[in-house]
Design an enzyme around this catalytic site. Structure first.
Site, short mmCIF file in Angstrom:
data_model
loop_
_atom_site.label_atom_id
_atom_site.label_comp_id
_atom_site.label_asym_id
_atom_site.label_seq_id
_atom_site.Cartn_x
_atom_site.Cartn_y
_atom_site.Cartn_z
N SER A 142 0.82 -1.13 -0.16
CA SER A 142 0.07 -0.05 0.08
C SER A 142 0.83 1.19 0.14
CB SER A 142 -0.89 0.16 1.26
OG SER A 142 -1.57 1.30 1.63
N TYR A 155 -1.85 -0.47 10.45
CA TYR A 155 -1.71 -1.03 9.05
C TYR A 155 -0.45 -0.53 8.46
CZ TYR A 155 -3.60 -1.26 4.15
OH TYR A 155 -3.54 -1.25 2.86
#
Length: 260
Positions: A142, A155
């Protein structure tokens, strides 16, 4: 022109929807055999029906459970032989301020998003190293693995870890025919993002358009990434022409981040 040969066997975790499903469709269209791994059977079976005989459903494939991974690999081997391309896509992205991030939440996100990549890669690596053909490990990270975002500290930590693992393993395998890369999408038009927009809209009273604008403002192109754009990048990394590309974190984010 096909990116991969019909002899390639691709294992995709988190394949039931969103980016994982788009990657599966792309590889199937290019002629590869595809093992669709995930925890929920219904979306995997629906996608397998769509893709036809080239697709295998492996439900109950929990990346945090080595025994479940082992069972899934046995099924994949029986259907299509050794895995030659691994796409680590399974992940979760819960949101919470750091001060309200419990140890349970922190541990869960790292277990799924980082240790899950470790578990599956370690299980599949013997296949990749002995396949007799160029093999690939492609980790779906990501932009949160390249930069930071508020309210998703767990995350961000996990995805930074995925990129670190990618770079270390690429060096270890540099003398083999296995390349290791990470693809780093920005905010992507997937069911996960739709759920996040719904939750934020309900919590804040903003309109959906206002909430969506909070996500698209990060992309200089002013839009969400399409899952198919991520899938095309993965397909290129899996192609013979990408044999010298390894240890890279490639952003698919409209210019949001410019180094990785």
């Amino acid at each position: 022109m096909n990116q991969v040969s019909p002899s390639q066997h691709v294992l995709i975790t988190g394949a039931g929807s969103g980016i994982g499903a788009a990657i599966a469709r792309r590889f199937a269209a290019d002629g590869a055999k595809v093992s669709l791994a995930g925890r929920r059977s219904a979306p995997l079976e629906a996608l397998a029906d769509e893709l036809g005989a080239c697709a295998l459903t492996i439900s109950g494939f929990d990346v945090t459970d080595p025994a479940a991974i082992h069972r899934g690999l046995i099924a994949a081997h029986e259907a299509f032989g050794p895995v030659t391309i691994l796409v680590n896509n399974a992940g979760e992205a819960p949101s919470a301020p750091f001060e309200k991030t419990s140890l349970e939440l922190w541990s869960h996100v790292l277990s799924v998003d980082l240790t899950g990549v470790f578990n599956v890669t370690q299980a599949v690596l013997p296949d990749l190293k002995t396949s007799g053909k160029p093999a690939r490990i492609i980790n779906i990270a990501s932009t949160a693995g390249i930069t930071g975002y508020a309210y998703v500290s767990a995350y961000c930590a996990a995805k930074h870890g995925v990129i670190g693992l990618t770079r270390a393993l690429a060096l270890e395998l540099a003398k083999t025919r296995v390349t290791v890369n990470a693809v780093c999408p920005g905010f992507t038009d997937t069911p996960i993002l739709t759920s996040a927009i719904d939750a934020i809209t309900a919590k804040t009273g903003r309109s959906r358009d206002e909430t969506l604008a909070e996500f698209t403002k990060h992309n200089p192109q002013g839009r969400l990434i399409r899952p198919e754009e991520v899938a095309s990048t993965v397909a290129w990394l899996a192609s013979p022409d990408a044999g010298s590309i390894t240890g890279q974190a490639i952003a698919v984010a409209g210019g949001e981040v410019q180094a990785g």
